[in-house]
Design a protein around this motif. Structure first.
Motif, PDB file in Angstrom:
ATOM      1  N   ARG A  13     -20.342   9.761   3.903  1.00 39.51           N
ATOM      2  CA  ARG A  13     -19.152   9.612   4.740  1.00 39.51           C
ATOM      3  C   ARG A  13     -18.734   8.149   4.885  1.00 39.51           C
ATOM      4  NH1 ARG A  13     -22.239  11.924   8.334  1.00 39.51           N
ATOM      5  NH2 ARG A  13     -22.553  14.079   7.732  1.00 39.51           N
ATOM      6  N   LEU A  14     -19.720   7.273   5.007  1.00 40.68           N
ATOM      7  CA  LEU A  14     -19.410   5.857   5.228  1.00 40.68           C
ATOM      8  C   LEU A  14     -18.562   5.286   4.104  1.00 40.68           C
ATOM      9  CD1 LEU A  14     -22.824   4.575   6.579  1.00 40.68           C
ATOM     10  CD2 LEU A  14     -20.685   4.784   7.825  1.00 40.68           C
ATOM     11  N   LEU A  15     -18.919   5.654   2.880  1.00 46.65           N
ATOM     12  CA  LEU A  15     -18.165   5.161   1.735  1.00 46.65           C
ATOM     13  C   LEU A  15     -16.730   5.654   1.769  1.00 46.65           C
ATOM     14  CD1 LEU A  15     -20.540   3.868   0.093  1.00 46.65           C
ATOM     15  CD2 LEU A  15     -19.550   4.998  -1.864  1.00 46.65           C
ATOM     16  N   ILE A  16     -16.596   6.923   2.113  1.00 51.46           N
ATOM     17  CA  ILE A  16     -15.248   7.500   2.167  1.00 51.46           C
ATOM     18  C   ILE A  16     -14.434   6.820   3.256  1.00 51.46           C
ATOM     19  CG2 ILE A  16     -13.934   9.625   2.501  1.00 51.46           C
ATOM     20  CD1 ILE A  16     -16.480  11.135   1.633  1.00 51.46           C
ATOM     21  N   ALA A  17     -15.067   6.671   4.425  1.00 51.99           N
ATOM     22  CA  ALA A  17     -14.343   6.097   5.564  1.00 51.99           C
ATOM     23  C   ALA A  17     -13.984   4.635   5.330  1.00 51.99           C
ATOM     24  CB  ALA A  17     -15.183   6.226   6.829  1.00 51.99           C
ATOM     25  N   CYS A  18     -14.797   3.907   4.575  1.00 53.57           N
ATOM     26  CA  CYS A  18     -14.487   2.506   4.303  1.00 53.57           C
ATOM     27  C   CYS A  18     -13.441   2.381   3.201  1.00 53.57           C
ATOM     28  CB  CYS A  18     -15.742   1.742   3.895  1.00 53.57           C
ATOM     29  SG  CYS A  18     -16.879   1.514   5.260  1.00 53.57           S
ATOM     30  N   GLY A  19     -13.484   3.295   2.247  1.00 53.55           N
ATOM     31  CA  GLY A  19     -12.501   3.227   1.161  1.00 53.55           C
ATOM     32  C   GLY A  19     -11.095   3.525   1.650  1.00 53.55           C
ATOM     33  N   ALA A  20     -10.995   4.421   2.636  1.00 53.41           N
ATOM     34  CA  ALA A  20      -9.675   4.885   3.094  1.00 53.41           C
ATOM     35  C   ALA A  20      -8.768   3.771   3.629  1.00 53.41           C
ATOM     36  CB  ALA A  20      -9.845   5.994   4.125  1.00 53.41           C
ATOM     37  N   PRO A  21      -9.253   2.919   4.556  1.00 56.67           N
ATOM     38  CA  PRO A  21      -8.334   1.880   5.040  1.00 56.67           C
ATOM     39  C   PRO A  21      -7.929   0.892   3.953  1.00 56.67           C
ATOM     40  CG  PRO A  21     -10.530   1.545   5.939  1.00 56.67           C
ATOM     41  CD  PRO A  21     -10.540   2.870   5.264  1.00 56.67           C
ATOM     42  N   VAL A  22      -8.802   0.686   2.984  1.00 56.93           N
ATOM     43  CA  VAL A  22      -8.470  -0.219   1.887  1.00 56.93           C
ATOM     44  C   VAL A  22      -7.318   0.376   1.078  1.00 56.93           C
ATOM     45  CG1 VAL A  22      -9.352  -1.446  -0.116  1.00 56.93           C
ATOM     46  CG2 VAL A  22     -10.866  -0.946   1.777  1.00 56.93           C
ATOM     47  N   ALA A  23      -7.439   1.678   0.794  1.00 56.68           N
ATOM     48  CA  ALA A  23      -6.374   2.361   0.066  1.00 56.68           C
ATOM     49  C   ALA A  23      -5.078   2.300   0.867  1.00 56.68           C
ATOM     50  CB  ALA A  23      -6.768   3.806  -0.213  1.00 56.68           C
ATOM     51  N   ALA A  24      -5.185   2.472   2.178  1.00 50.25           N
ATOM     52  CA  ALA A  24      -3.999   2.439   3.037  1.00 50.25           C
ATOM     53  C   ALA A  24      -3.353   1.061   3.002  1.00 50.25           C
ATOM     54  CB  ALA A  24      -4.377   2.805   4.465  1.00 50.25           C
ATOM     55  N   SER A  25      -4.169   0.039   3.186  1.00 43.77           N
ATOM     56  CA  SER A  25      -3.656  -1.330   3.206  1.00 43.77           C
ATOM     57  C   SER A  25      -2.994  -1.703   1.881  1.00 43.77           C
ATOM     58  CB  SER A  25      -4.812  -2.273   3.532  1.00 43.77           C
ATOM     59  OG  SER A  25      -4.561  -3.553   3.080  1.00 43.77           O
ATOM     60  N   GLY A  26      -3.659  -1.353   0.791  1.00 44.07           N
ATOM     61  CA  GLY A  26      -3.085  -1.638  -0.519  1.00 44.07           C
ATOM     62  C   GLY A  26      -1.754  -0.946  -0.723  1.00 44.07           C
ATOM     63  N   SER A  27      -1.668   0.306  -0.261  1.00 46.86           N
ATOM     64  CA  SER A  27      -0.407   1.045  -0.420  1.00 46.86           C
ATOM     65  C   SER A  27       0.705   0.393   0.381  1.00 46.86           C
ATOM     66  CB  SER A  27      -0.549   2.496   0.047  1.00 46.86           C
ATOM     67  OG  SER A  27      -1.765   3.031  -0.350  1.00 46.86           O
ATOM     68  N   ILE A  28       0.381   0.012   1.620  1.00 50.57           N
ATOM     69  CA  ILE A  28       1.396  -0.603   2.469  1.00 50.57           C
ATOM     70  C   ILE A  28       1.904  -1.896   1.843  1.00 50.57           C
ATOM     71  CG2 ILE A  28       1.776  -1.784   4.670  1.00 50.57           C
ATOM     72  CD1 ILE A  28      -0.173   0.197   5.921  1.00 50.57           C
ATOM     73  N   LEU A  29       0.983  -2.737   1.393  1.00 48.64           N
ATOM     74  CA  LEU A  29       1.388  -4.017   0.812  1.00 48.64           C
ATOM     75  C   LEU A  29       2.199  -3.802  -0.466  1.00 48.64           C
ATOM     76  CD1 LEU A  29      -1.812  -6.144   1.435  1.00 48.64           C
ATOM     77  CD2 LEU A  29       0.370  -6.289   2.612  1.00 48.64           C
ATOM     78  N   THR A  30       1.813  -2.809  -1.263  1.00 48.78           N
ATOM     79  CA  THR A  30       2.578  -2.515  -2.476  1.00 48.78           C
ATOM     80  C   THR A  30       4.011  -2.172  -2.093  1.00 48.78           C
ATOM     81  OG1 THR A  30       0.575  -1.564  -3.426  1.00 48.78           O
ATOM     82  CG2 THR A  30       2.620  -1.120  -4.573  1.00 48.78           C
ATOM     83  N   TYR A  31       4.144  -1.343  -1.066  1.00 48.73           N
ATOM     84  CA  TYR A  31       5.464  -0.922  -0.609  1.00 48.73           C
ATOM     85  C   TYR A  31       6.269  -2.127  -0.086  1.00 48.73           C
ATOM     86  CZ  TYR A  31       8.965   0.996   2.545  1.00 48.73           C
ATOM     87  OH  TYR A  31      10.124   1.250   3.208  1.00 48.73           O
ATOM     88  N   PHE A  32       5.634  -2.959   0.737  1.00 52.69           N
ATOM     89  CA  PHE A  32       6.313  -4.138   1.281  1.00 52.69           C
ATOM     90  C   PHE A  32       6.828  -5.054   0.176  1.00 52.69           C
ATOM     91  CE2 PHE A  32       4.100  -4.384   5.708  1.00 52.69           C
ATOM     92  CZ  PHE A  32       4.967  -3.404   6.158  1.00 52.69           C
ATOM     93  N   MET A  33       5.985  -5.278  -0.813  1.00 56.08           N
ATOM     94  CA  MET A  33       6.364  -6.198  -1.879  1.00 56.08           C
ATOM     95  C   MET A  33       7.542  -5.650  -2.679  1.00 56.08           C
ATOM     96  SD  MET A  33       4.629  -8.857  -1.599  1.00 56.08           S
ATOM     97  CE  MET A  33       4.542  -8.635   0.145  1.00 56.08           C
ATOM     98  N   CYS A  34       7.506  -4.362  -2.959  1.00 57.73           N
ATOM     99  CA  CYS A  34       8.619  -3.756  -3.696  1.00 57.73           C
ATOM    100  C   CYS A  34       9.891  -3.850  -2.875  1.00 57.73           C
ATOM    101  CB  CYS A  34       8.328  -2.290  -4.008  1.00 57.73           C
ATOM    102  SG  CYS A  34       7.147  -2.085  -5.312  1.00 57.73           S
ATOM    103  N   LYS A  35       9.767  -3.608  -1.588  1.00 59.87           N
ATOM    104  CA  LYS A  35      10.927  -3.639  -0.718  1.00 59.87           C
ATOM    105  C   LYS A  35      11.516  -5.048  -0.669  1.00 59.87           C
ATOM    106  CE  LYS A  35      11.438  -3.057   3.860  1.00 59.87           C
ATOM    107  NZ  LYS A  35      11.077  -2.674   5.205  1.00 59.87           N
TER     108      LYS A  35
END
Lengths: 96, 477
Positions: free
Chosen positions: B228-250
């Protein structure tokens, strides 16, 4: 199967909470943010450690050691550099 | 279970604290503490068979990470982050590889699927990040490298990976190791082909995206080992990366697909990287810049004009770009701003979200030079103020102030919100040369009569400027 559902929901819940919190981070902190989350992805070091919880051959030991070293590099380096950057952000301007 | 929950909670707390600049450092430490605890818990729960190997690998990697993080300078941060990202991808795919190769009877179909996906995503993140890091460090050519039929090659590789993934997942016996190895090679290839064609000003998007995939790889890795720890730690990283990708494109007003497929990047021959990106083209400032502006009847040294303009201005906005990073001119830039402010002028920094090579890159550089945080302004905040600004000082920025983005349609940067510096009453441009920026679109600003061009190395130019401003403003340092 319930185990799978549990894991999926852990991912989805943390992803959503993370999404909500991170979308509020101001642009001036975006580089440290990426650097910190990057360090968090070094959590794979746990997976690498677990490779050593059972007896295994030389190849696995080699790959496992490489995985541990690179994950630790990511983890320690990431947090350290983020800390360094944030320290700079905190510094007040020299008295002009 | 409870311990896991506490660790995940601490991690989320860290991310939450990060939202405010004052608490960001504490947030970072909280996240680091969460991971340290996780490490301890895992070691406690499942003791390792080879403590010597484990401890030395941990120490070696950790020390190397530490050593590098202490030495790296702020201009190199993007390359460094990309490299660390690659290291994370490497670890993720190695773990998936070994777990899959072991073929434990326990491995379920879900775990197997996750493992294969983790292997592919991890390996592609690894190679993609290494290429990105190489580009950012100047070891690989920074301009996009495009093969003929690049898109087809990319799609073809992805298709082969999909098919081979199924083969590897259903296989059994010693052959599995081989089919997995082939899968790794294919995925590494995919990462290389993918990131090679992205370059220059699109790098922030690429890094953000790879940030997201490294989180995903970690989470997938967690599914295969049911942690579970690995999953829970990977998730915010994926979230942050997605947000930044979106911001940069915008910020560029481009769609993700357009960045990755690179359709728009054919405007000019590839040789013309950012104006500020071509150190070989440095020319003596006076020779190229003596093109008389229509306002001056006699040929006047642009440098003298610039000094006068800076002295005469009451309100100044500084627009930094990647060229400032390349010239290491952030210290001179901030010193100039400080001195002008000390002389009673209003000074602001206008930071475009895509200036630099990763999200927020300019802010880190300016922070390194100990900028006054109150001087920093975002694009929406500063744009309405340009018409009433006496002087805009452009330091190593081109595309982000190019009026063509607004006035001309059909260019690669058309529709991109820019810093409306051209609206200022007068401009001083400290760029290396007059070449167009990364987009290849000529900047009409250079020919504008109200622009004073100071070509050459920005660090030297600003140094001279500071030197010449001394008598009037006294030493303000």
């Amino acid at each position: 199967m319930p185990e799978v559902l549990l894991m999926l929901s852990v991912f989805v819940i943390v992803f959503l909470i993370g999404y909500l919190l991170i979308s509020k981070v101001p642009p001036r902190l975006h580089t440290p943010l990426m650097s910190m989350t990057n360090a968090i992805s070094g959590v794979t070091v746990l997976g690498a450690l677990l490779l050593f919880s059972v007896e295994s051959g030389t190849l696995v030991k080699g790959l496992g050691a490489l995985a541990i070293a690179s994950a630790a590099f990511n983890l320690v380096g990431g947090f350290a550099i983020t800390n360094r950057m944030l320290k700079m952000f905190k510094k007040r301007k020299r008295s002009a | 279970m409870l311990t896991d929950f506490a660790i995940i909670f601490t991690l989320i707390l860290g991310v939450w604290l990060f939202g405010r600049p004052r608490n960001a450092r504490l947030g970072n430490l909280a996240a680091a503490a969460a991971l340290l605890c996780a490490l301890g818990v895992v070691l406690y729960r499942s003791p390792v068979t080879e403590p010597v190997i484990v401890v030395s690998a941990l120490a070696l990697g950790g020390l190397a990470g530490w050593a590098v993080s202490v030495r790296v300078n702020m201009t190199q941060i993007p390359a460094m982050v990309a490299f660390q990202n690659g290291a994370g991808g490497l670890a993720a795919f190695l773990v998936s590889f070994v777990e899959l190769a072991r073929q434990d009877a326990l491995v379920t179909t879900t775990a197997k699927t996750a493992g294969i996906l983790g292997l592919v995503v991890g390996a592609a993140t690894f190679s993609g990040s290494m290429i990105a890091s190489g580009k950012l460090a100047g070891l690989v050519r920074q301009t996009p490298i495009v093969f003929s039929k690049h898109g087809s090659i990319l799609l073809g590789t992805a298709a082969v990976i999909a098919i081979w993934g199924v083969v590897a997942a259903t296989g059994a016996g010693p052959a599995v190791v081989w089919s997995l190895s082939i899968l790794v090679v294919l995925s590494v290839l995919l990462g290389i082909v993918f990131s090679m064609r992205i370059g220059g000003a699109d790098m922030p998007v690429l890094i953000s995206f790879l940030n997201a995939t490294s989180g995903l790889a970690a989470a997938l890795c967690g599914i295969i080992i049911q942690n579970r720890l690995l999953i829970a730690c990977g998730a915010p990283v994926a979230a942050s990366g997605s947000i930044l990708t979106y911001f940069m494109c915008k910020a560029m007003n481009r769609r993700l697909i357009a960045v990755f497929v690179g359709i728009q990047m054919q405007a000019k021959p590839l040789g013309s990287e950012s104006a500020e990106d071509a150190p070989s083209a440095s020319e003596p400032a006076s020779e190229t810049a003596t093109v008389p502006t229509s306002e001056t009847p006699r040929q006047q040294d642009p440098f003298v004009q610039a000094v006068e303009a800076v002295r005469g201005a009451d309100s100044v906005v500084v627009v930094p770009g990647y060229g400032m990073a390349l010239a290491h001119a952030q210290f001179e830039t901030v010193r100039l701003a400080d001195r002008l402010q000390a002389a009673g002028k209003t000074v602001k920094f206008a930071v475009h979200p895509i200036a630099g090579r990763m999200p927020g890159h300019m802010h880190v550089l300016l922070a390194e030079a100990e900028v006054d945080p109150d001087m920093l302004a975002e694009i929406d905040e500063i744009n309405p103020h340009f018409p009433s600004t006496d002087l805009a000082v452009i330091v190593g920025a081109c595309d982000v102030v190019n009026p063509a983005a607004i006035e001309v349609s059909g260019t690669p940067i058309s529709g991109m919100p820019i810093m409306e510096a051209p609206n200022a009453k007068q401009l001083v441009v400290c760029n290396l040369d007059e070449k167009p920026g990364y987009s290849g679109v000529d900047n009409p600003l250079y020919a504008d009569p109200k622009t004073i061009l100071l070509l050459g190395d920005a660090k030297a130019t600003l140094g001279r400027l500071l030197e010449n401003l001394k008598p009037e403003t006294q030493s303000a340092e």
